[in-house]
Enzyme design. Structure first.
Site, PDB file in Angstrom:
ATOM      1  N   HIS B  64      38.865 -30.163  23.153  1.00  0.00           N
ATOM      2  CA  HIS B  64      37.719 -30.018  24.068  1.00  0.00           C
ATOM      3  C   HIS B  64      37.969 -30.783  25.361  1.00  0.00           C
ATOM      4  O   HIS B  64      38.512 -31.886  25.375  1.00  0.00           O
ATOM      5  CB  HIS B  64      36.423 -30.487  23.390  1.00  0.00           C
ATOM      6  CG  HIS B  64      35.935 -29.509  22.363  1.00  0.00           C
ATOM      7  ND1 HIS B  64      35.053 -29.841  21.357  1.00  0.00           N
ATOM      8  CD2 HIS B  64      36.195 -28.181  22.201  1.00  0.00           C
ATOM      9  CE1 HIS B  64      34.796 -28.765  20.620  1.00  0.00           C
ATOM     10  NE2 HIS B  64      35.485 -27.748  21.111  1.00  0.00           N
ATOM     11  N   ASP B  66      36.359 -32.563  27.497  1.00  0.00           N
ATOM     12  CA  ASP B  66      35.964 -33.954  27.771  1.00  0.00           C
ATOM     13  C   ASP B  66      36.886 -34.960  27.085  1.00  0.00           C
ATOM     14  O   ASP B  66      36.717 -36.168  27.257  1.00  0.00           O
ATOM     15  CB  ASP B  66      34.489 -34.193  27.407  1.00  0.00           C
ATOM     16  CG  ASP B  66      34.173 -33.896  25.942  1.00  0.00           C
ATOM     17  OD1 ASP B  66      34.731 -32.940  25.388  1.00  0.00           O
ATOM     18  OD2 ASP B  66      33.350 -34.628  25.355  1.00  0.00           O
ATOM     19  N   HIS B  67      37.856 -34.456  26.332  1.00  0.00           N
ATOM     20  CA  HIS B  67      38.827 -35.340  25.678  1.00  0.00           C
ATOM     21  C   HIS B  67      40.251 -35.161  26.208  1.00  0.00           C
ATOM     22  O   HIS B  67      41.140 -35.909  25.818  1.00  0.00           O
ATOM     23  CB  HIS B  67      38.814 -35.112  24.162  1.00  0.00           C
ATOM     24  CG  HIS B  67      37.507 -35.494  23.526  1.00  0.00           C
ATOM     25  ND1 HIS B  67      37.328 -36.646  22.809  1.00  0.00           N
ATOM     26  CD2 HIS B  67      36.286 -34.889  23.570  1.00  0.00           C
ATOM     27  CE1 HIS B  67      36.069 -36.732  22.397  1.00  0.00           C
ATOM     28  NE2 HIS B  67      35.410 -35.678  22.846  1.00  0.00           N
ATOM     29  N   HIS B 141      34.989 -30.475  13.157  1.00  0.00           N
ATOM     30  CA  HIS B 141      34.307 -30.359  14.459  1.00  0.00           C
ATOM     31  C   HIS B 141      34.449 -28.962  15.062  1.00  0.00           C
ATOM     32  O   HIS B 141      34.442 -28.799  16.282  1.00  0.00           O
ATOM     33  CB  HIS B 141      34.867 -31.411  15.418  1.00  0.00           C
ATOM     34  CG  HIS B 141      34.173 -31.443  16.743  1.00  0.00           C
ATOM     35  ND1 HIS B 141      32.816 -31.627  16.877  1.00  0.00           N
ATOM     36  CD2 HIS B 141      34.645 -31.301  18.010  1.00  0.00           C
ATOM     37  CE1 HIS B 141      32.501 -31.596  18.162  1.00  0.00           C
ATOM     38  NE2 HIS B 141      33.579 -31.398  18.868  1.00  0.00           N
ATOM     39  N   ASP B 212      35.622 -36.280  17.522  1.00  0.00           N
ATOM     40  CA  ASP B 212      34.290 -35.764  17.201  1.00  0.00           C
ATOM     41  C   ASP B 212      34.292 -35.238  15.767  1.00  0.00           C
ATOM     42  O   ASP B 212      35.260 -34.616  15.323  1.00  0.00           O
ATOM     43  CB  ASP B 212      33.904 -34.647  18.182  1.00  0.00           C
ATOM     44  CG  ASP B 212      33.815 -35.164  19.617  1.00  0.00           C
ATOM     45  OD1 ASP B 212      34.099 -36.355  19.846  1.00  0.00           O
ATOM     46  OD2 ASP B 212      33.466 -34.364  20.504  1.00  0.00           O
ATOM     47  N   HIS B 271      30.789 -42.273  22.637  1.00  0.00           N
ATOM     48  CA  HIS B 271      30.592 -40.829  22.821  1.00  0.00           C
ATOM     49  C   HIS B 271      29.117 -40.471  22.669  1.00  0.00           C
ATOM     50  O   HIS B 271      28.720 -39.673  21.834  1.00  0.00           O
ATOM     51  CB  HIS B 271      31.458 -40.072  21.791  1.00  0.00           C
ATOM     52  CG  HIS B 271      31.627 -38.596  22.076  1.00  0.00           C
ATOM     53  ND1 HIS B 271      30.747 -37.658  21.616  1.00  0.00           N
ATOM     54  CD2 HIS B 271      32.574 -37.909  22.758  1.00  0.00           C
ATOM     55  CE1 HIS B 271      31.167 -36.446  21.980  1.00  0.00           C
ATOM     56  NE2 HIS B 271      32.273 -36.573  22.680  1.00  0.00           N
TER      57      HIS B 271
END
Lengths: 322, 322
Positions: B64, B66-67, B141, B212, B271
Site C-alpha cells: 500500500h 502509504d508504506h 490485511h 497493517d 499508524h
C-alpha cells in the site's frame, strides 16, 4: 492569478526547499492547477489553503522523479478523501505509463477517473480548462520535456460604445445589460445581442512555466506576449564550468540573457541546485544566482522560495504577496 | 537499539504525522535499517542524524502506497548523493515489481544495486545483516503483508569462569584476552581459543515491527521472547462500529488484548487514522486510543509520534529518549 511555489529545489529536497511543484489559482476561483508534483507535494499543500478536491488539472513537465514522484500519493490521498471528479493529467506519454505502472503494481484504486492528455498534442491545439487555456512548447533536457503557456480565459468586458452610438442605441440601463452579455430589445424594437457589443477590457494575462531546459531559445515562440516566465536556473556559470557539464540545465546567466533578448518584463527563477544555500556568507549561495541573473536581465527578477506566493495582477505586473 | 519513528499516520499524512516509516539503529552503529517508506520519508530523514548513505536494508511490510511511495525518491536521492553500496530491499514480491516499474517508466538509473529479498522466504530462513537477524510472519490485511522480527546479533560476552577454573587456567590478563575472543597460549603451554570460553552476557534484544493487520493472533509465534511489539492501532472500537468495517486493521483494544495474552512487556502503537487528533478536547482524540489500549494491556504502553526516539536498552526495557 496566483502562483504558489510548493517546491524550488533541483533533484533532491533540502531542509528549506522541497522538489518541484507550483500551484496556479485563477482570480477568485477555488479550482486550481498544479505544475509538476515532486515527492512531498501533498505535504506542502497542507501548508496552504489549497485542497486536492478542487484540483482541476496536473501538468507534468517531464518524467524525472523530482517532478513527478509525488503524484501517486497525491492521487491516493484525494481518493481517500472522497474525490469523485475526474482529474486531467497533462504530460509526456511517459507520465501515463508511470501512473499506470504504479496503480497496477501497488493495487491503487482511485475513486475518480484520470483523463490523460499528451502534452505533445498541445503544441498546436490548446487545451481549454475552466479558467485558462494551455499550450506547450518542447524543450531540451535529454528526456521529453515541455513548457506550459497558461492564459486566462475570462477577461472583463467593456462596451463597444462607438458601435452602440453608430447604431443609435440610446444610452441607459439597456447598455449595462448588453455589457453583461444579455440579449435585449431596444426602443426601436431591435433585438441586440450583448456578444456583439462587448470588447475585452484588456489583454489576457499569460504566463509560461517551463520544465528543465538547456536551450532557452526554444521558448522564444511561446514567450511572445507572456507577462511572466518561470524557469529553472539550476546552476551558475562558475558551477557548470567546475562540473564540466550543465546536465541539461540552464545557468542563471543563460536564462536571464534569453529573457532580456525576448523582451520579457518579468522573470521568476526556481529549481536551484541544493549546493546553493541561503545563509549569509555561504559559498555558493542563492545570492550568486541572483547576481548572475541581474547582470544579464534588466526586467523584474524574482527568485522563488518554497511557499512564496506571487500575484499576477490585471495590470500584468507580478507582485510577491506572501 | 534505537527506534526512530518517521511517520505515524494511517493512509494519508497530516500536519503533524507523516505516513509510515520507522528507522532502527543498532547501538553505536552508523548502519541502520528502515521499516516502511511512505511518501516524504526522505524529507523526514533530514530532521534526524540518519543518512541514506548508511542505510543497510529497507523492509516494506506491504505494497500500500502509504508504506512504500517514498522509496523511489529515497533511492534516487541516495544515488544523486553518490551512494555506490548495494542496498537490500525486503518485502512482498509486489515491492520488487513496483520498483522495477518505476525505474523503467521514469528512466531512474541508480548508481548502486538493489538486492531484492522476498519477505516470504524469511518466515523459515532468517536474514542476517551486519547487526541484526530478521525473520518474518505473514499477517492479514487483504494484500500480502508481514511482520518483521529483528534480533540483535552482537551481544557482549562474559567469561565461562567455571570452565576456566575446571581446566585450571590461572586468573590474570589472559582471561581478559580470552573474553575479547583472542587465541592465547597459557602458562602450561596450552593453546586456548576465546570462542570456547565466551558466553553471551544476556539474551539478545528482540523487537517485532508489524505491518497493517486485522488478526493480531497471527503474531503469537513471532512475538515469543520479543521485548517490544510495534503495531498499528488505526482505529478505536467505537470508530470501527460506526464505520461498519475495520478495513483490515486492528483496533487499539484488539492489539492491546493480544499483547496482554502474549505476555508482552512493552507495546508501541502507531499508524493512527487521521481522524484522531492531538489537541485537547477534540473528538475522537489520540487519547481515546491510549485509553482503549490501557483498558486491555497492563504492560508498558507507548503511542508513537513523528520523530519520537525510543531506546531499547540492554536490560530489555524501552525508554522514550526524544
Amino acid at each position: 492569478m496566483q502562483l504558489r511555489f510548493l517546491g524550488t529545489s533541483a533533484g533532491v529536497p533540502t531542509r528549506t526547499r522541497n522538489v518541484s511543484a507550483l500551484a496556479l489559482t485563477a482570480e477568485g476561483q477555488r479550482r486550481w492547477t498544479l505544475i509538476d508534483c515532486g515527492e512531498g507535494t501533498q505535504q506542502q499543500l497542507m501548508r496552504t489553503p489549497l485542497s486536492a478536491a478542487r484540483l482541476e488539472a496536473v501538468f507534468i513537465t517531464h518524467i524525472h522523479g523530482d517532478h513527478c514522484y509525488g503524484l501517486p500519493g497525491l492521487l491516493a490521498s484525494a481518493s481517500m478523501a472522497g474525490r469523485q471528479t475526474a482529474l486531467i493529467i497533462v504530460g509526456p506519454q511517459a507520465v501515463r505509463d508511470y501512473l499506470e505502472a504504479v496503480t497496477t503494481t501497488t493495487g491503487l484504486h482511485l475513486g475518480f477517473d484520470l483523463i490523460h492528455v499528451d502534452a505533445a498534442t498541445l503544441v498546436d491545439n490548446p487545451l481549454t480548462l475552466s479558467d485558462i487555456t494551455v499550450r506547450t512548447a518542447r524543450l531540451s533536457h535529454g528526456v521529453e520535456c515541455y513548457a506550459y503557456a497558461l492564459e486566462e480565459r475570462h477577461v472583463e468586458a467593456s462596451l463597444n460604445v462607438e458601435r452602440l452610438k453608430a447604431e443609435g442605441v440610446t444610452p441607459g440601463p439597456l447598455w449595462g445589460r448588453l455589457q453583461r452579455g444579455e440579449t435585449v430589445i431596444d426602443e426601436q424594437g431591435r433585438q441586440l445581442s450583448g456578444a456583439d457589443y462587448r470588447l475585452p477590457a484588456r489583454t489576457p494575462r499569460r504566463l509560461v512555466v517551463a520544465g528543465d531546459n538547456d536551450t532557452p531559445d526554444l521558448l522564444a515562440p511561446i514567450c511572445q506576449d507572456a507577462d511572466v516566465l518561470v524557469h529553472e536556473a539550476t546552476y551558475t556559470e562558475a558551477v557548470i564550468e567546475q562540473r564540466g557539464t550543465d546536465n541539461g540545465h540552464s545557468s542563471a546567466a543563460r536564462i536571464a540573457a534569453f529573457a532580456e533578448r525576448a523582451g520579457l518584463a518579468q522573470l521568476v527563477l526556481t529549481h536551484f541546485s541544493p549546493r546553493y544555500v541561503s545563509h549569509p556568507g555561504a559559498t555558493p549561495s542563492i545570492s550568486d544566482i541572483d547576481a548572475e541573473a541581474r547582470a544579464h536581465f534588466g526586467g523584474a527578477l524574482m527568485l522563488a522560495e518554497d511557499l512564496a506566493v506571487f500575484d499576477l495582477s490585471r495590470d500584468h505586473r507580478l507582485y510577491r504577496c506572501e
